[in-house]
Scaffold this active site. Structure first.
Site: not given
Length: 387
Positions: A243, A366, A132, A340
């Site tokens: 990043e 990620e 993981g 909704i």
């Protein structure tokens, strides 16, 4: 002024072109492709022609480089149409950035020109079946010998791995190194003997684009396969690459959230109950107001991280915050969109149920949001606070 209009004119044009592609070519076919789990071959080919796979690659290698905020908007537009399309270019962009920042000149020239056109599509292989988010505990090993490297191990949840020609493989070139991350390298590997794409993983959402298990059994990689040519730097290299990856996932979340909000706004104006459009009922109006507010906040957080990245600053905390907040926002907006739409929100004849199935990927992909919080707090302590 919309935030897109803060971009230079040439970048606004690119975002507009992708927006038109989504409205004209993606939205009419996405429901059928998604429900039949069909690989979107024709749409990927159009993305190649639009230059989507070259967005992080400089002109000298044949790319169409854009600023990171522009990249965020393009990713958002693709995800607004179908999150899977944004997934098809996410890992590819990270690998392009890895090559650009860390690759040898020979590695750049070998791969980047063909990656820019989409002829070569790339993916990254980090996650292992038992690991993981604990990347330092990986068991995939590349042992050096006279002919290069022999790779053994397995990876899982590798998106685009069946159809990608290049894999940036995170593995151990020195399993005995202390600390463990000093023995980790990125190997640039291609399909061949000893590499099996064993199966496509069945998924709740994120359909059409494959996520697979990879098995390496004495797979041969060349002596020049290590990114940058020096072993032991892979962990730091991949953390820098992530990043970009986390900004990309944040932008995907923006796209899903925006699609859910836009569908909800339209439906709440058309649908009437008790003699008036349902947006005029306070409970529904409040949902819409909160959805729009949180989406706007998530976008600003993501763009802030993107601008900081372009300024050359370290943005692991900022990208982590953007990914964390945008993904949680997308999940909440997708659920509110179901509320909704009422019963129609649960129907596969409306797109809302797809947003609800696609949104969780950004929470766990990620680096899980639990891991993002670890990254954020470590940086808070290291930097001495938020400022």
């Amino acid at each position: 002024m919309s935030t897109v209009e803060l971009l230079p004119e040439d970048e606004r044009f690119i975002v507009g072109t992708v927006r038109d592609f989504v409205d004209r070519d993606v939205k009419p076919v996405v429901r059928e492709l998604e429900h039949t789990n069909t690989y979107p071959e024709a749409l990927i080919e159009q993305m190649k022609r639009l230059g989507v796979f070259g967005l992080a690659i400089p002109d000298e290698y044949g790319g169409t480089p854009v600023s990171t905020p522009c990249y965020v908007f393009i990713t958002e537009e693709l995800a607004r149409g179908w999150m899977s399309l944004a997934g098809a270019m996410g890992g590819h962009t990270v690998v392009a950035k890895l090559l650009l920042h860390f690759g040898t000149e020979e590695q750049k020239r070998r791969y980047l020109p063909r990656m820019a056109t989409g002829e070569v599509r790339a993916t990254m292989a980090l996650t292992e079946p038992g690991g993981g988010s604990d990347l330092q505990a990986m068991r995939t090993v590349a042992r050096k010998d006279t002919g290069g490297y022999l790779v053994n191990g397995s990876k899982t949840w590798i998106t685009n791995s069946r159809r990608s020609q290049l894999i940036a493989l995170l593995c151990k070139t020195d399993p005995d190194a202390e600390p463990a991350h000093m023995g980790i390298s990125i190997l640039l590997v291609e399909h061949g003997p000893g590499l099996t794409v064993s199966r496509d993983l069945p998924k709740l959402g994120y359909k059409g684009v494959e996520s697979c298990e990879l098995v390496f059994e004495d797979h041969r990689a060349g002596p020049d396969a290590v990114l940058g040519g020096v072993e032991g730097r892979g962990f730091a290299q991949m953390m820098k690459g992530l990043e970009t990856g986390r900004l990309q996932v944040a932008a995907r979340a923006l796209g899903v959230a925006r699609a859910a909000l836009e569908d909800s706004l339209a439906y709440a104006q058309e649908r009437e109950a008790f003699g008036k459009p349902i947006w005029q009922h306070e409970s529904i109006g409040n949902y819409l107001a909160d959805m729009a507010t949180s989406l706007s906040a998530a976008r600003q957080l993501t763009l802030h991280a993107a601008r900081e990245a372009d300024a050359g600053r370290r943005v692991d905390m900022e990208a982590g915050m953007a990914k964390l907040f945008a993904s949680e926002t997308a999940m909440r907006i997708a659920l509110d969109a179901v509320r909704i739409h009422g019963g129609y929100g649960y129907s596969t004849e409306f797109d809302v149920e797809r947003y609800f199935r696609d949104a969780p990927l950004m929470i766990v992909g990620e680096g899980t949001n639990e891991i993002q919080r670890n990254v954020i707090v470590r940086q808070l302590i290291a930097r001495g606070g938020l400022d």
